[in-house]
Design an enzyme around this catalytic site. Structure first.
Site: not given
Ligand code: DX5
Ligand code: ZN
Length: 231
Positions: A13, A36, A38, A40, A69, A71, A140, A178
């Site tokens: 990630s 990956h 993220d 947001m 991903h 969010m 998740m 994840d």
């Molecule tokens: C959290 C993200 C993850 C995050 C995971 O909302 O979707 O992808 O980066 O990080 P770790 O592996 O540190 O929990």
């Molecule tokens: Zn993620």
């Protein structure tokens, strides 16, 4: 290129990477199956990261495919732009999608893998009939929003139940986990039936991120039950 020889896919990630050096951080995990990313929006989750222009730029900077991903609120409106930006896989949250089947079909029609995510409190059972529309299901294992949180053991039964549903329907979709995935927790996820593993802090917090990817893959492959086939 996708590492098709791997039974367990490891997707670092980028949330735990240095955002000022994303191209270098992508190169630091050469053996990764996917990167990956993220996304947001400060509404669906209380954090703000990056959007389409950064995904586009990252895609130009690496050969590793991007696993986006989302969010975000209103993925029905925004998700297709991430396929256009070059993402090979686009994950939307079912809690935010108005029409998940239509959205998954649109993502696939545009040429990416369609994936749906469940927050920890969202059960899989109401969505059993949607599974054939998907290329991946993301369970998740923390509340989405931040890296570095503790793995939620209470999600293991949901991973097991999801794997059973996938098998019962004879489907080949991937099962991703994840949140809090590390050398301490990845075996439990693999045993429960996950085959795609996102790891942020466990990879980018390591002295050698590429070695951390290999080590995680080895642990997952050794712990995986014989049915596991993430290809
Ligand atoms: C959290 C993200 C993850 C995050 C995971 O909302 O979707 O992808 O980066 O990080 P770790 O592996 O540190 O929990
Ligand atoms: Zn993620």
């Amino acid at each position: 290129m996708l590492n098709t020889g791997a039974m367990a896919q490891i997707n670092p990630s980028m949330l735990s990477a240095d955002f000022a050096r994303l191209a270098d951080e992508a190169k630091a995990v050469q053996g990764a199956d996917w990167l990956h990313v993220d996304v947001m929006d400060n509404h669906f989750v209380p954090n703000l990261t990056l959007g389409v222009p950064v995904v586009e730029a990252l895609g130009r900077a690496t050969d590793t495919p991007l696993d986006c991903h989302l969010m975000i609120e209103d993925p029905d409106r925004w998700a297709p732009a991430y396929v256009d930006a070059g993402a090979g896989s686009v994950t939307f949250h079912v809690e935010a999608a108005a029409a998940p089947v239509r959205l998954a079909r649109e993502i696939r029609a545009k040429g990416a893998r369609a994936s749906m995510a469940l927050r920890p409190a969202t059960p899989i059972e109401p969505y059993e009939d949607l599974l054939p529309e998907l290329d991946m299901l993301l369970v998740m294992t923390v509340e989405p929003g931040f890296g570095g949180q503790a793995f939620l053991d209470v999600m293991l039964p949901k991973i097991r139940r999801t794997r059973r549903l996938i098998e019962r329907h004879g489907l080949s979709l991937w099962l991703q986990v994840d949140g809090g995935v590390s050398a301490e927790t990845i075996e439990r996820c693999a045993e429960a039936g996950a085959d795609v593993f996102v790891a942020g802090s466990a990879v980018y917090g390591a002295e050698d991120p590429a070695a951390a990817v290999s080590a995680l893959r080895e642990l997952a492959e050794r712990a995986a039950p014989p049915h596991a086939t993430s290809r």
